[in-house]
Design a protein around this motif. Structure first.
Motif, PDB file in Angstrom:
ATOM      1  N   PHE A 232       0.761  -1.253   0.100  1.00  0.00           N
ATOM      2  CA  PHE A 232      -0.093   0.005  -0.057  1.00  0.00           C
ATOM      3  C   PHE A 232       1.054   1.335   0.039  1.00  0.00           C
ATOM      4  O   PHE A 232       2.068   1.222   0.265  1.00  0.00           O
ATOM      5  N   THR A 233       0.243   2.443  -0.330  1.00  0.00           N
ATOM      6  CA  THR A 233       1.017   3.652  -0.356  1.00  0.00           C
ATOM      7  C   THR A 233       0.319   4.551   0.773  1.00  0.00           C
ATOM      8  O   THR A 233      -0.720   4.561   1.089  1.00  0.00           O
ATOM      9  N   LEU A 234       1.390   5.546   1.264  1.00  0.00           N
ATOM     10  CA  LEU A 234       1.257   6.189   2.308  1.00  0.00           C
ATOM     11  C   LEU A 234       1.297   7.851   1.713  1.00  0.00           C
ATOM     12  O   LEU A 234       2.005   8.083   1.041  1.00  0.00           O
TER      13      LEU A 234
ATOM     14  N   ALA B  84      -3.332  13.210  23.970  1.00  0.00           N
ATOM     15  CA  ALA B  84      -3.783  12.176  23.349  1.00  0.00           C
ATOM     16  C   ALA B  84      -4.128  12.386  21.846  1.00  0.00           C
ATOM     17  O   ALA B  84      -3.824  11.546  21.196  1.00  0.00           O
ATOM     18  N   ASN B  85      -4.219  13.584  21.388  1.00  0.00           N
ATOM     19  CA  ASN B  85      -4.271  13.845  19.757  1.00  0.00           C
ATOM     20  C   ASN B  85      -2.948  13.174  19.327  1.00  0.00           C
ATOM     21  O   ASN B  85      -2.954  12.874  17.931  1.00  0.00           O
ATOM     22  N   LYS B  86      -1.883  13.890  19.626  1.00  0.00           N
ATOM     23  CA  LYS B  86      -0.425  13.460  19.223  1.00  0.00           C
ATOM     24  C   LYS B  86      -0.520  11.829  19.262  1.00  0.00           C
ATOM     25  O   LYS B  86       0.222  11.400  18.451  1.00  0.00           O
ATOM     26  N   GLU B  87      -0.702  11.323  20.470  1.00  0.00           N
ATOM     27  CA  GLU B  87      -0.369   9.911  20.490  1.00  0.00           C
ATOM     28  C   GLU B  87      -1.289   9.258  19.420  1.00  0.00           C
ATOM     29  O   GLU B  87      -0.840   8.258  19.180  1.00  0.00           O
ATOM     30  N   ASN B  88      -2.670   9.567  19.517  1.00  0.00           N
ATOM     31  CA  ASN B  88      -3.437   9.093  18.386  1.00  0.00           C
ATOM     32  C   ASN B  88      -3.153   9.181  17.168  1.00  0.00           C
ATOM     33  O   ASN B  88      -3.698   8.164  16.289  1.00  0.00           O
ATOM     34  N   SER B  89      -2.241  10.029  16.637  1.00  0.00           N
ATOM     35  CA  SER B  89      -1.678   9.956  15.108  1.00  0.00           C
ATOM     36  C   SER B  89      -0.654   9.153  15.116  1.00  0.00           C
ATOM     37  O   SER B  89      -0.243   9.130  13.888  1.00  0.00           O
ATOM     38  N   ALA B  90      -0.362   8.418  15.851  1.00  0.00           N
ATOM     39  CA  ALA B  90       0.725   7.415  15.573  1.00  0.00           C
ATOM     40  C   ALA B  90       0.661   6.462  14.563  1.00  0.00           C
ATOM     41  O   ALA B  90       1.499   6.179  13.831  1.00  0.00           O
ATOM     42  N   ASP B  91      -0.680   6.034  14.473  1.00  0.00           N
ATOM     43  CA  ASP B  91      -0.944   5.322  13.065  1.00  0.00           C
ATOM     44  C   ASP B  91      -0.798   5.831  11.809  1.00  0.00           C
ATOM     45  O   ASP B  91      -0.161   5.271  10.748  1.00  0.00           O
ATOM     46  N   LEU B  92      -0.779   7.341  11.720  1.00  0.00           N
ATOM     47  CA  LEU B  92      -0.494   8.026  10.408  1.00  0.00           C
ATOM     48  C   LEU B  92       0.971   8.160  10.230  1.00  0.00           C
ATOM     49  O   LEU B  92       1.416   7.831   9.039  1.00  0.00           O
ATOM     50  N   ILE B  93       1.749   8.302  11.238  1.00  0.00           N
ATOM     51  CA  ILE B  93       3.179   8.157  11.195  1.00  0.00           C
ATOM     52  C   ILE B  93       3.785   6.801  10.725  1.00  0.00           C
ATOM     53  O   ILE B  93       4.357   6.623   9.868  1.00  0.00           O
ATOM     54  N   GLY B  94       3.324   5.969  11.530  1.00  0.00           N
ATOM     55  CA  GLY B  94       3.875   4.555  11.687  1.00  0.00           C
ATOM     56  C   GLY B  94       3.373   3.853  10.097  1.00  0.00           C
ATOM     57  O   GLY B  94       4.059   3.061   9.587  1.00  0.00           O
ATOM     58  N   GLY B  95       2.150   4.292   9.769  1.00  0.00           N
ATOM     59  CA  GLY B  95       1.881   3.722   8.555  1.00  0.00           C
ATOM     60  C   GLY B  95       0.864   2.500   8.605  1.00  0.00           C
ATOM     61  O   GLY B  95       1.298   1.472   8.745  1.00  0.00           O
ATOM     62  N   VAL B  96      -0.494   2.782   8.542  1.00  0.00           N
ATOM     63  CA  VAL B  96      -1.390   1.687   8.473  1.00  0.00           C
ATOM     64  C   VAL B  96      -1.994   1.390   7.305  1.00  0.00           C
ATOM     65  O   VAL B  96      -2.167   2.443   6.486  1.00  0.00           O
ATOM     66  N   ASN B  97      -2.350   0.094   6.736  1.00  0.00           N
ATOM     67  CA  ASN B  97      -2.900  -0.070   5.682  1.00  0.00           C
ATOM     68  C   ASN B  97      -4.512   0.022   5.729  1.00  0.00           C
ATOM     69  O   ASN B  97      -5.110  -0.683   6.463  1.00  0.00           O
ATOM     70  N   ILE B  98      -4.926   1.168   5.145  1.00  0.00           N
ATOM     71  CA  ILE B  98      -6.423   1.521   5.830  1.00  0.00           C
ATOM     72  C   ILE B  98      -7.398   0.701   5.045  1.00  0.00           C
ATOM     73  O   ILE B  98      -8.244   0.437   5.697  1.00  0.00           O
ATOM     74  N   LYS B  99      -6.890  -0.084   3.976  1.00  0.00           N
ATOM     75  CA  LYS B  99      -8.054  -1.087   3.486  1.00  0.00           C
ATOM     76  C   LYS B  99      -8.052  -2.324   4.574  1.00  0.00           C
ATOM     77  O   LYS B  99      -9.309  -2.884   4.640  1.00  0.00           O
ATOM     78  N   ASN B 100      -7.278  -2.670   5.149  1.00  0.00           N
ATOM     79  CA  ASN B 100      -7.469  -3.708   6.346  1.00  0.00           C
ATOM     80  C   ASN B 100      -7.657  -3.108   7.665  1.00  0.00           C
ATOM     81  O   ASN B 100      -7.402  -4.121   8.598  1.00  0.00           O
ATOM     82  N   HIS B 101      -7.524  -2.042   7.713  1.00  0.00           N
ATOM     83  CA  HIS B 101      -7.785  -1.458   9.284  1.00  0.00           C
ATOM     84  C   HIS B 101      -9.303  -1.394   9.569  1.00  0.00           C
ATOM     85  O   HIS B 101      -9.978  -0.535   8.760  1.00  0.00           O
ATOM     86  N   ASP B 102      -9.221  -1.691  10.742  1.00  0.00           N
ATOM     87  CA  ASP B 102     -10.735  -1.626  11.034  1.00  0.00           C
ATOM     88  C   ASP B 102     -11.004  -0.315  11.861  1.00  0.00           C
ATOM     89  O   ASP B 102     -10.725  -0.128  13.232  1.00  0.00           O
ATOM     90  N   LYS B 103     -11.756   0.569  11.239  1.00  0.00           N
ATOM     91  CA  LYS B 103     -11.995   2.149  11.799  1.00  0.00           C
ATOM     92  C   LYS B 103     -12.980   1.976  12.789  1.00  0.00           C
ATOM     93  O   LYS B 103     -13.049   2.826  13.461  1.00  0.00           O
ATOM     94  N   GLN B 104     -13.861   0.818  12.708  1.00  0.00           N
ATOM     95  CA  GLN B 104     -14.960   0.845  13.800  1.00  0.00           C
ATOM     96  C   GLN B 104     -14.463   0.337  15.075  1.00  0.00           C
ATOM     97  O   GLN B 104     -15.159   0.683  15.912  1.00  0.00           O
ATOM     98  N   LEU B 105     -13.271  -0.215  15.103  1.00  0.00           N
ATOM     99  CA  LEU B 105     -12.948  -0.687  16.503  1.00  0.00           C
ATOM    100  C   LEU B 105     -12.760   0.325  17.541  1.00  0.00           C
ATOM    101  O   LEU B 105     -13.258  -0.069  18.631  1.00  0.00           O
ATOM    102  N   ALA B 106     -12.116   1.291  17.264  1.00  0.00           N
ATOM    103  CA  ALA B 106     -11.876   2.413  18.402  1.00  0.00           C
ATOM    104  C   ALA B 106     -13.159   2.800  18.838  1.00  0.00           C
ATOM    105  O   ALA B 106     -13.242   2.920  20.127  1.00  0.00           O
ATOM    106  N   SER B 107     -13.946   2.993  17.933  1.00  0.00           N
ATOM    107  CA  SER B 107     -15.401   3.703  18.596  1.00  0.00           C
ATOM    108  C   SER B 107     -16.248   2.601  19.346  1.00  0.00           C
ATOM    109  O   SER B 107     -16.704   2.695  20.383  1.00  0.00           O
ATOM    110  N   VAL B 108     -15.939   1.420  18.816  1.00  0.00           N
ATOM    111  CA  VAL B 108     -16.784   0.297  19.615  1.00  0.00           C
ATOM    112  C   VAL B 108     -16.294  -0.079  20.870  1.00  0.00           C
ATOM    113  O   VAL B 108     -16.767  -0.213  21.915  1.00  0.00           O
ATOM    114  N   LEU B 109     -14.981  -0.019  21.014  1.00  0.00           N
ATOM    115  CA  LEU B 109     -14.334  -0.360  22.187  1.00  0.00           C
ATOM    116  C   LEU B 109     -14.401   0.917  23.266  1.00  0.00           C
ATOM    117  O   LEU B 109     -14.656   0.442  24.477  1.00  0.00           O
ATOM    118  N   LEU B 110     -14.592   2.122  22.701  1.00  0.00           N
ATOM    119  CA  LEU B 110     -15.010   3.157  23.602  1.00  0.00           C
ATOM    120  C   LEU B 110     -16.416   3.127  24.190  1.00  0.00           C
ATOM    121  O   LEU B 110     -16.585   3.215  25.392  1.00  0.00           O
TER     122      LEU B 110
END
Length: 460
Positions: free
Chosen positions: A126-128, A336-362
């Motif tokens: 994937f590309t970032l 918190a905003n800075k630490e939550n941006s770690a996925d952007l810096i580290g590089g997550v494959n958006i196609k396989n990333h479960d975007k709903q998980l964070a809200s579900v866990l909350l």
């Protein structure tokens, strides 16, 4: 040549020049070759990541070949340069998935990479987009086709102790701080009366105070000590260095070192074992860190970091817990905003990333979980205050994504400000790292002394 011919020739030259200029404006140059700016390889047992950083977005196609195993990658719009050739030397012999890589100019504007593999893989490519100090990145994540279960991997390494027999304690000795509930061991088949032993029926015991047959076996049977599982989460890693100190220290390296020291100290306790969300320099998405802790049925989750701020004068240690009602301060929200941006810096494959998980866990996070997290954080903060100045004397709260396990008390520990030169020197000092690990362990014991862990549904 007469004057009329001269005018016609000038007009023809003018029209040709105008047409050339118009084409140069309307038609983009197609011969531009992308430039590779950097090549990075992050080998780990979980997966190996290869990153190509370029000045424009790179497009690639890949396919797998067997006999022998290899992955072939063609990158369009690229000419081979010396930076890309560096990838050959960056593949180490201990890489779990890549034997070696070959690179060459397959055809004009197409570079081919051939990865010779050690086992079958499930590649994700994937590309970032540019973010932080990174330009465009093309990422190859090479996962094993059969991922190893985290507990199975630790058992194989001998790092996952089973429930231990509870040793007979010295009545004069004080009990351990984190004494856990004990469970009796069921009798073995040989301890149970056989069918022959039950015939004929025994006579009733005339002494009602005498023990029943077999009761002494249960009384003397060894008891099991409930093992407490603690998940340690060294922040950042791999493509995400975290904060960088003035002296060049990376947060990801400092916190991994502290986590490993803390792991060794916790495992010296008779009833504790540890799971690391990462044990090397590789990137782990925030939601995966939470999933790992839940898979090993962790009793506690502690994410370890080293803070940074734009002002080098900022200093002190902090502890944070989750909040479902907003941040307790502007600084906590910013962090918190800075630490939550770690996925952007580290590089997550958006196609396989479960975007709903964070809200579900909350949504699943309970008041009890947050309450226990605050108690844990307070116990740890009290101990850390003995070795370093506290940035704030109470546990702060914000919506940290990594603390959203609904059933595990979770805290984020900022061990010190790596952006402060004095504290950066502390963070890279072995003595301070050991002191920090000792303080956190004391905080854990203080927490469990007041709130012993409950028995689990099953033994692990």
């Amino acid at each position: 040549m007469n004057q009329l011919d001269t005018k016609k020739k000038s007009r023809r030259i003018f029209l040709q020049s105008g047409a050339t200029l118009l084409l140069s404006v309307l038609v983009p140059k197609l011969s531009y070759a992308a430039q590779i700016l950097a090549v990075r390889v992050w080998p780990a047992e979980e997966y190996t990541r290869v990153t190509l950083e370029g000045d424009v977005e790179l497009k690639a196609t890949q396919f797998l070949v067997k006999d022998p195993l290899r992955m072939v990658v063609d990158i369009d719009g690229l000419e081979l340069n010396s930076t890309l050739k560096e990838i050959i030397a960056k593949i180490q012999s201990n890489d779990p998935y890549i034997k070696q890589v070959r690179v060459g100019q397959n055809r004009p504007n197409v570079v081919r990479l051939v990865f010779d593999l050690k086992e079958e893989i499930n590649p994700q490519v994937f590309t970032l987009k540019p973010v932080g100090e990174y330009k465009y990145r093309l990422v190859f994540d090479l996962y094993p086709t059969n991922p190893v279960d985290p507990i199975a991997a630790l058992i194989e390494k001998g790092q996952w102790l089973q429930e231990q027999p509870l040793a007979k304690s010295d009545p004069k000795a004080s009990p351990p701080i984190a004494q856990a509930p004990t469970l009796p061991t069921p009798p073995t088949p040989s301890q149970l009366p056989s069918q022959a032993q039950t015939m004929p029926q025994p006579k009733l015991n005339p002494n009602p105070e005498a023990p029943l047959p077999g009761s002494s076996d249960l009384k003397n049977a060894p008891q099991l000590m409930r093992m407490i599982t603690i998940a340690l989460d060294p922040g950042h890693g791999g493509e995400d260095p975290g904060a960088v100190g003035r002296g060049g220290s990376y947060e990801k390296d400092v916190v991994l070192s502290i986590a490993k020291r803390l792991k060794a100290k916790i495992e010296s306790q008779p009833n504790m074992r540890v799971f690391l969300t990462r044990d090397a320099d590789f990137f782990v998405p925030l939601n995966v860190r939470v999933e790992k802790a839940r898979k090993v049925q962790a009793d506690l989750f502690m994410s370890i970091h080293a803070d940074a701020f734009i002002e080098t004068s900022a200093r002190g240690s902090s502890v944070f817990a989750l909040s479902d009602k907003g941040a307790s301060s502007t600084a906590a929200r910013w962090l918190a905003n800075k630490e939550n941006s770690a996925d952007l810096i580290g590089g997550v494959n958006i196609k396989n990333h479960d975007k709903q998980l964070a809200s579900v866990l909350l949504d699943l996070s309970t008041t009890a979980q947050i309450s226990d997290s605050l108690k844990l954080g307070s116990a740890i903060l009290g101990e850390i205050g003995g070795i370093n100045r506290l940035h704030k004397g109470s546990v702060e709260q914000a919506g940290f994504a990594v603390l959203k396990a609904p059933d595990i008390p979770s805290v984020l520990i900022e061990t010190a400000f790596i952006s402060n030169p004095e504290e950066e020197a502390k963070l890279t000092d072995e003595n301070y790292q050991n002191q920090m690990a000792d303080a956190i362990l004391k905080g854990i014991n203080r927490y469990f002394a007041k709130k012993p862990p409950l028995a689990k549904n099953r033994l692990t």
